[in-house]
Design an enzyme around this catalytic site. Structure first.
Site, PDB file in Angstrom:
ATOM      1  N   ASP A  82     -12.634  36.958 -12.567  1.00  0.00           N
ATOM      2  CA  ASP A  82     -12.139  36.603 -11.239  1.00  0.00           C
ATOM      3  C   ASP A  82     -11.531  35.199 -11.282  1.00  0.00           C
ATOM      4  O   ASP A  82     -12.128  34.265 -11.839  1.00  0.00           O
ATOM      5  CB  ASP A  82     -13.333  36.635 -10.262  1.00  0.00           C
ATOM      6  CG  ASP A  82     -12.921  36.534  -8.810  1.00  0.00           C
ATOM      7  OD1 ASP A  82     -11.815  36.988  -8.462  1.00  0.00           O
ATOM      8  OD2 ASP A  82     -13.737  36.015  -8.007  1.00  0.00           O
ATOM      9  N   ASP A 104      -4.895  33.606 -12.019  1.00  0.00           N
ATOM     10  CA  ASP A 104      -4.586  33.036 -10.710  1.00  0.00           C
ATOM     11  C   ASP A 104      -3.729  31.788 -10.876  1.00  0.00           C
ATOM     12  O   ASP A 104      -4.231  30.687 -11.093  1.00  0.00           O
ATOM     13  CB  ASP A 104      -5.896  32.702  -9.978  1.00  0.00           C
ATOM     14  CG  ASP A 104      -5.649  32.086  -8.609  1.00  0.00           C
ATOM     15  OD1 ASP A 104      -4.461  31.900  -8.243  1.00  0.00           O
ATOM     16  OD2 ASP A 104      -6.628  31.786  -7.910  1.00  0.00           O
ATOM     17  N   GLY A 179     -15.376  32.083   1.297  1.00  0.00           N
ATOM     18  CA  GLY A 179     -16.522  31.427   1.915  1.00  0.00           C
ATOM     19  C   GLY A 179     -16.914  32.033   3.249  1.00  0.00           C
ATOM     20  O   GLY A 179     -16.396  33.075   3.665  1.00  0.00           O
ATOM     21  N   THR A 253     -15.795  40.659  -2.611  1.00  0.00           N
ATOM     22  CA  THR A 253     -16.947  40.175  -1.838  1.00  0.00           C
ATOM     23  C   THR A 253     -17.853  39.334  -2.722  1.00  0.00           C
ATOM     24  O   THR A 253     -18.300  39.803  -3.771  1.00  0.00           O
ATOM     25  CB  THR A 253     -17.771  41.370  -1.299  1.00  0.00           C
ATOM     26  OG1 THR A 253     -16.915  42.206  -0.518  1.00  0.00           O
ATOM     27  CG2 THR A 253     -18.945  40.908  -0.455  1.00  0.00           C
ATOM     28  N   ASP A 254     -18.112  38.130  -2.301  1.00  0.00           N
ATOM     29  CA  ASP A 254     -19.066  37.257  -2.976  1.00  0.00           C
ATOM     30  C   ASP A 254     -20.007  36.644  -1.938  1.00  0.00           C
ATOM     31  O   ASP A 254     -21.231  36.782  -2.022  1.00  0.00           O
ATOM     32  CB  ASP A 254     -18.310  36.150  -3.739  1.00  0.00           C
ATOM     33  CG  ASP A 254     -19.234  35.301  -4.587  1.00  0.00           C
ATOM     34  OD1 ASP A 254     -20.462  35.473  -4.507  1.00  0.00           O
ATOM     35  OD2 ASP A 254     -18.745  34.440  -5.339  1.00  0.00           O
TER      36      ASP A 254
HETATM   37  P1  13P Z   1     -15.643  35.906  -0.067  1.00  0.00           P
HETATM   38  O1  13P Z   1     -15.928  34.444  -0.164  1.00  0.00           O
HETATM   39  O2  13P Z   1     -15.066  36.232   1.294  1.00  0.00           O
HETATM   40  O3  13P Z   1     -16.802  36.747  -0.391  1.00  0.00           O
HETATM   41  O4  13P Z   1     -14.478  36.237  -1.127  1.00  0.00           O
HETATM   42  C1  13P Z   1     -14.796  36.425  -2.472  1.00  0.00           C
HETATM   43  C2  13P Z   1     -13.602  36.471  -3.356  1.00  0.00           C
HETATM   44  O5  13P Z   1     -12.467  36.557  -2.930  1.00  0.00           O
HETATM   45  C3  13P Z   1     -13.839  36.454  -4.815  1.00  0.00           C
HETATM   46  O6  13P Z   1     -12.655  36.419  -5.547  1.00  0.00           O
HETATM   47  O1  G3H Z   2     -13.330  33.532  -5.200  1.00  0.00           O
HETATM   48  C1  G3H Z   2     -14.271  32.834  -5.536  1.00  0.00           C
HETATM   49  C2  G3H Z   2     -15.565  33.488  -5.799  1.00  0.00           C
HETATM   50  O2  G3H Z   2     -16.323  33.568  -4.609  1.00  0.00           O
HETATM   51  C3  G3H Z   2     -16.282  32.770  -6.902  1.00  0.00           C
HETATM   52  O3  G3H Z   2     -16.788  31.563  -6.445  1.00  0.00           O
HETATM   53  O4  G3H Z   2     -16.023  29.848  -8.076  1.00  0.00           O
HETATM   54  O5  G3H Z   2     -18.109  29.506  -6.719  1.00  0.00           O
HETATM   55  O6  G3H Z   2     -18.070  31.173  -8.574  1.00  0.00           O
HETATM   56  P1  G3H Z   2     -17.280  30.447  -7.525  1.00  0.00           P
HETATM   57 ZN    ZN Z   3     -11.131  35.255  -4.570  1.00  0.00          ZN
END
Ligand code: 13P
Ligand code: G3H
Ligand code: ZN
Length: 306
Positions: A82, A104, A179, A253-254
């Site tokens: 990601d 990215d 976020g 979704t994170d």
């Molecule tokens: P959220 O912060 O909305 O979960 O998005 C996660 C994301 O885009 C990871 O690449």
């Molecule tokens: O898009 C970002 C993801 O939520 C990952 O977040 O860079 O804090 O691991 P991170």
């Molecule tokens: Zn993202």
């Protein structure tokens, strides 16, 4: 053996108009919640790891854990990098058996983004690995309407970007941000017209980042056990459904998993002050994350699509 590429799972999703869930992991508990949730829903799933996750867990530890979990799953699992911003990390993931990488370059000017994304595509395609690129920037809640317009993805530029880079999936900016604090107003909407125009012009699998719903019941659970989380605003369920209907095939979704993990953890610790076995303490967190995964998969329409 159930490792799949992004192309494998998104080609079908694009044809049948649903989205595959992409969930971020950085530890064992989250990885299990994602895979178990996908298996329970008989759905394909994308297991995502970011640079931040590698920095936290260690590259080899996390890549090996994610690879084994994906390989042993009963459903197709895409092992995905990601937000790769460094071609060296892209190569490292390909060498570690990843089936998909995101490059990215969205923070670069268009031509530089094309140049670097093309390099990622060249490296990946030699190994049969899929590539997600990004055009436009996922804006923050503080952006004014005027700057939002500039940050959002331009449909014609999207066509040019896809043609010049040869990517397999395109992450677009239509008003979401990463976020828990996505919008200043609850009623703020995604730019679905723009999404439709990009889909019509590219016919590509499209990716929505920053798609967490920030579920009220999970925020409230955390708050009731002491979390200080105020003024949060996620994407609404109906907006997410509209986005899928209009051409989004991968939904990231994170944040919702982070909220679920910590809300359940706070509850467990407060309710069981004598417990000190981490395995028992982390179980409710894993279960609540799995519920989030299953709810999201159902919403995206990918249940039963394994
Ligand atoms: P959220 O912060 O909305 O979960 O998005 C996660 C994301 O885009 C990871 O690449
Ligand atoms: O898009 C970002 C993801 O939520 C990952 O977040 O860079 O804090 O691991 P991170
Ligand atoms: Zn993202």
């Amino acid at each position: 053996m159930s490792l799949a590429t992004l192309v494998d799972v998104l080609t079908k999703a694009n044809k049948e108009n649903y989205a595959v869930g992409a969930f971020n992991t950085n530890n064992l508990e989250t990885t299990r919640a994602i895979i178990d949730g996908a298996e329970a829903q008989d759905a394909p799933v994308i297991l995502s790891t970011s640079l931040g996750a590698f920095n936290y867990a260690g590259f080899d530890n996390l890549a090996t854990l994610a690879y084994k979990a994906a390989q042993n799953a009963a459903v197709p699992v895409v092992l995905h990098l990601d937000h790769g911003t460094d071609l060296n990390l892209v190569k490292k993931c390909i060498d570690a058996g990843y089936t998909s990488v995101m490059f990215d370059g969205s923070h670069f000017p268009f031509d530089k983004n094309v140049e670097l994304t093309k390099k990622a595509v060249k490296m990946a395609s030699e190994k049969g690995v899929s590539v997600e690129g990004e055009l436009g920037t996922i804006g923050g809640a503080e952006d004014s309407v005027a700057s939002r317009e500039i940050l959002l993805t331009d449909p014609q530029k999207a066509v040019e970007f896809v043609e010049k880079t040869g990517i397999d999936a395109l992450a677009i900016a239509i008003g979401t941000s990463h976020g828990a604090y996505k919008f200043t107003h609850a009623e703020q909407q995604l730019d679905i017209r723009r999404l439709s125009a990009i889909k019509q012009a590219t016919k590509m699998p499209l990716v929505l980042h920053g798609a967490s719903l920030v579920p009220k019941e999970i925020v409230e659970l955390g708050q009731s056990f002491g979390a200080v989380i105020g003024g949060v605003q996620g994407v609404t369920e109906s907006e997410l459904k509209r986005a899928v209907k209009n051409g989004v095939n991968k939904v990231n979704t994170d944040t919702d998993l982070r909220l679920a993990f910590t809300a359940a953890l706070r509850q467990t610790l407060m309710k069981n002050p004598r417990e000190f076995d981490p395995r028992k303490i982390l179980k409710p967190s894993t279960q609540l994350m799995q519920k989030v995964v299953e709810d999201r998969i159902r919403l995206l329409g990918s249940s039963g699509k394994a």
